[in-house]
Write a protein that holds these residues in place. Sequence first.
Motif, PDB file in Angstrom:
ATOM      1  N   UNK A 175      65.809  -3.573  60.795  1.00  0.00           N
ATOM      2  CA  UNK A 175      66.189  -4.715  61.631  1.00  0.00           C
ATOM      3  C   UNK A 175      67.658  -4.656  62.016  1.00  0.00           C
ATOM      4  N   UNK A 176      67.931  -4.897  63.286  1.00  0.00           N
ATOM      5  CA  UNK A 176      69.301  -4.798  63.793  1.00  0.00           C
ATOM      6  C   UNK A 176      69.427  -5.604  65.073  1.00  0.00           C
ATOM      7  N   UNK A 177      70.647  -5.762  65.517  1.00  0.00           N
ATOM      8  CA  UNK A 177      70.912  -6.437  66.783  1.00  0.00           C
ATOM      9  C   UNK A 177      71.064  -5.450  67.928  1.00  0.00           C
ATOM     10  N   UNK A 178      71.562  -4.259  67.632  1.00  0.00           N
ATOM     11  CA  UNK A 178      71.808  -3.272  68.674  1.00  0.00           C
ATOM     12  C   UNK A 178      71.607  -1.878  68.099  1.00  0.00           C
ATOM     13  N   UNK A 179      71.005  -0.995  68.914  1.00  0.00           N
ATOM     14  CA  UNK A 179      70.799   0.406  68.547  1.00  0.00           C
ATOM     15  C   UNK A 179      71.758   1.260  69.362  1.00  0.00           C
ATOM     16  N   UNK A 180      72.404   2.213  68.709  1.00  0.00           N
ATOM     17  CA  UNK A 180      73.360   3.105  69.370  1.00  0.00           C
ATOM     18  C   UNK A 180      72.774   4.513  69.387  1.00  0.00           C
ATOM     19  N   UNK A 181      72.651   5.093  70.572  1.00  0.00           N
ATOM     20  CA  UNK A 181      72.108   6.447  70.733  1.00  0.00           C
ATOM     21  C   UNK A 181      73.094   7.267  71.552  1.00  0.00           C
ATOM     22  N   UNK A 196      72.499   2.273  80.981  1.00  0.00           N
ATOM     23  CA  UNK A 196      71.806   1.024  80.685  1.00  0.00           C
ATOM     24  C   UNK A 196      70.343   1.032  81.129  1.00  0.00           C
ATOM     25  N   UNK A 197      69.867   2.134  81.670  1.00  0.00           N
ATOM     26  CA  UNK A 197      68.465   2.188  82.085  1.00  0.00           C
ATOM     27  C   UNK A 197      67.944   3.607  82.082  1.00  0.00           C
ATOM     28  N   UNK A 198      66.661   3.760  81.767  1.00  0.00           N
ATOM     29  CA  UNK A 198      65.977   5.052  81.761  1.00  0.00           C
ATOM     30  C   UNK A 198      64.671   4.928  82.529  1.00  0.00           C
ATOM     31  N   UNK A 199      64.299   5.991  83.211  1.00  0.00           N
ATOM     32  CA  UNK A 199      62.971   6.005  83.818  1.00  0.00           C
ATOM     33  C   UNK A 199      61.926   6.355  82.756  1.00  0.00           C
ATOM     34  N   UNK A 200      60.710   5.909  82.999  1.00  0.00           N
ATOM     35  CA  UNK A 200      59.592   6.289  82.150  1.00  0.00           C
ATOM     36  C   UNK A 200      58.880   7.493  82.733  1.00  0.00           C
ATOM     37  N   UNK A 201      57.699   7.803  82.196  1.00  0.00           N
ATOM     38  CA  UNK A 201      56.978   8.992  82.649  1.00  0.00           C
ATOM     39  C   UNK A 201      55.472   8.795  82.495  1.00  0.00           C
ATOM     40  N   UNK A 202      54.735   9.399  83.411  1.00  0.00           N
ATOM     41  CA  UNK A 202      53.286   9.542  83.292  1.00  0.00           C
ATOM     42  C   UNK A 202      52.975  10.991  83.668  1.00  0.00           C
ATOM     43  N   UNK A 376      75.007  -8.146  78.730  1.00  0.00           N
ATOM     44  CA  UNK A 376      74.919  -8.219  77.275  1.00  0.00           C
ATOM     45  C   UNK A 376      76.312  -8.062  76.664  1.00  0.00           C
ATOM     46  N   UNK A 377      76.646  -8.859  75.626  1.00  0.00           N
ATOM     47  CA  UNK A 377      77.956  -8.692  74.976  1.00  0.00           C
ATOM     48  C   UNK A 377      78.116  -7.316  74.345  1.00  0.00           C
ATOM     49  N   UNK A 378      77.007  -6.667  74.018  1.00  0.00           N
ATOM     50  CA  UNK A 378      77.098  -5.333  73.427  1.00  0.00           C
ATOM     51  C   UNK A 378      77.579  -4.309  74.458  1.00  0.00           C
ATOM     52  N   UNK A 379      77.216  -4.511  75.725  1.00  0.00           N
ATOM     53  CA  UNK A 379      77.692  -3.617  76.781  1.00  0.00           C
ATOM     54  C   UNK A 379      79.218  -3.672  76.874  1.00  0.00           C
ATOM     55  N   UNK A 380      79.760  -4.867  76.870  1.00  0.00           N
ATOM     56  CA  UNK A 380      81.204  -5.002  76.980  1.00  0.00           C
ATOM     57  C   UNK A 380      81.904  -4.461  75.745  1.00  0.00           C
ATOM     58  N   UNK A 381      81.312  -4.667  74.573  1.00  0.00           N
ATOM     59  CA  UNK A 381      81.889  -4.124  73.343  1.00  0.00           C
ATOM     60  C   UNK A 381      81.922  -2.602  73.399  1.00  0.00           C
ATOM     61  N   UNK A 414      63.214  -5.405  68.707  1.00  0.00           N
ATOM     62  CA  UNK A 414      63.707  -6.461  69.611  1.00  0.00           C
ATOM     63  C   UNK A 414      65.233  -6.414  69.700  1.00  0.00           C
ATOM     64  N   UNK A 415      65.729  -5.223  69.907  1.00  0.00           N
ATOM     65  CA  UNK A 415      67.179  -5.000  69.953  1.00  0.00           C
ATOM     66  C   UNK A 415      67.568  -4.365  71.279  1.00  0.00           C
ATOM     67  N   UNK A 416      68.791  -4.646  71.726  1.00  0.00           N
ATOM     68  CA  UNK A 416      69.355  -3.914  72.853  1.00  0.00           C
ATOM     69  C   UNK A 416      69.686  -2.496  72.404  1.00  0.00           C
ATOM     70  N   UNK A 417      69.727  -1.580  73.349  1.00  0.00           N
ATOM     71  CA  UNK A 417      70.045  -0.186  73.044  1.00  0.00           C
ATOM     72  C   UNK A 417      71.239   0.236  73.887  1.00  0.00           C
ATOM     73  N   UNK A 418      72.245   0.801  73.232  1.00  0.00           N
ATOM     74  CA  UNK A 418      73.412   1.357  73.915  1.00  0.00           C
ATOM     75  C   UNK A 418      73.274   2.875  73.957  1.00  0.00           C
ATOM     76  N   UNK A 419      73.216   3.427  75.157  1.00  0.00           N
ATOM     77  CA  UNK A 419      73.134   4.875  75.341  1.00  0.00           C
ATOM     78  C   UNK A 419      74.529   5.361  75.718  1.00  0.00           C
ATOM     79  N   UNK A 420      75.212   5.929  74.734  1.00  0.00           N
ATOM     80  CA  UNK A 420      76.615   6.312  74.902  1.00  0.00           C
ATOM     81  C   UNK A 420      76.718   7.828  74.785  1.00  0.00           C
TER      82      UNK A 420
END
Length: 466
Positions: A175-181, A196-202, A376-381, A414-420
């Motif tokens: 459990x967390x508030x934000x995931x960092x990848x 802040x966004x990724x495409x999906x795939x089929x 999201x406040x995590x984006x600014x952080x 149910x967490x935001x994800x930061x892709x850095x």
Amino acid sequence: MTPPPNAADPTTADRRAAHEAALFELLRIPSVSADSRHKADVERAADWVQSRLGGMGLAVDRLPTPGAPILYAESPPVAGAPVALVYGHYDVQPPDPLDEWQSPPFEPTVRDGNVYARGATDDKGQMLTHVLGVETLLASGGPLPLQVKFLIEGEEEVGSEHLEAAVARHKDRLACDVVVVSDSSQFAPGVPAVTYGLRGIAYYELLVEGPKQDLHSGTFGGGVTNPANVLAKLLAALVDDSGRIRVPGFYDDVRPLSERERDEFSRLPFDEARFKKQLGVEGLSGEEGYSTLERRWARPTCDINGLWSGYQGEGAKTVLPARAGAKVSFRLVPDQDPKKVTAGLRELLDPLVPPGARLTIKPHHGAPGVVFPLDSPYMEAAASAIEQGFGARPVFIREGGSIPIVNTFARELRADVLLLGWGLDDDNTHSPNEKFNLGDFHRGVQASAALWASLAKGESGQGKGE
């Protein structure tokens, strides 16, 4: 294993040297998850990461799976502060073709400020920046300003077969508030980015079958349905001349680009001439009405990934092939459902198959797209921390590729994800001569160390780790 630097290190240079030594040690382990001959090396890489995390004083555990170890570590909870989860992987792609490497793939070699080795940027180097960022803060003698958890796996390069089940099984623990990848790239050299966004795939395999065996094209051509001809017509039916995909219902759920996003993309320092030169092409194409970046990042696409049929050898052989096949992928944007795409694909193609041919549509993997709110406040952080580490304000971008585990984190935790991403788009990931700029490696460590304080100050958190 090289001991971690501590608060007694006299200079920044000493700490940087120790960090590079740690990186090179990990890169020397040939942890190729796709090759069973390297199973012991994958375990050895897991041992190395576990030892490093444990040496920092974190509580470390191995989550049991039938495959490679999943490592979990955590620092103590901090009341009232958010909880951050770092995800990464210690396995790497096969190094083949070996004869195209300028130096051995598992002997880190420094040239022109870059370290060349398999896994340098994908993902050992980038993952390690967060380990070292936390380690640096702990070595200064003070506690972390928030709880940091690590989830490091060894099967990412073979589809993370056991990770999704592990996340669902251990979601209370994770459990967390934000995931960092950090497993992606900056926008350009000197232009760091937050994705802040990724495409999906089929992804699908199409198989057209006709006669029971290959036939003489002179004797039978014109009287027997040719599966290769049929396949060509089916593939041509997928996209119209304006670049629009013709699958029924395909655009029903496409989330449109906002004016803010289109404006932000247009301001990015994208050099289309340089892009074409880098790819070795004279022109670009795609869906009408959209720029190259919009097409690559935020619009759905259809691509043929592979084709086969008939005679492939040297010279001529006049056959009417019995079978023809293709591999086709659709990149999806947020709100599109891979299952709905499958139904639409069948609705489009099945009526186009003539007598004497049979079409099989085999779905492979699918994942929806994902986008996280820019406010999201995590984006600014994250932006603040990156500016401290890299000396430049990051740009906000989307990415055309897919990282299915990001959807899992968003859904299960149910967490935001930061892709850095600290890498560059010419780092040769999955290719010979993979590299990672050492300056960016060190800047990534600095940004990571700054991130934890920035996250703690920017959001009160939900105390998910308590």
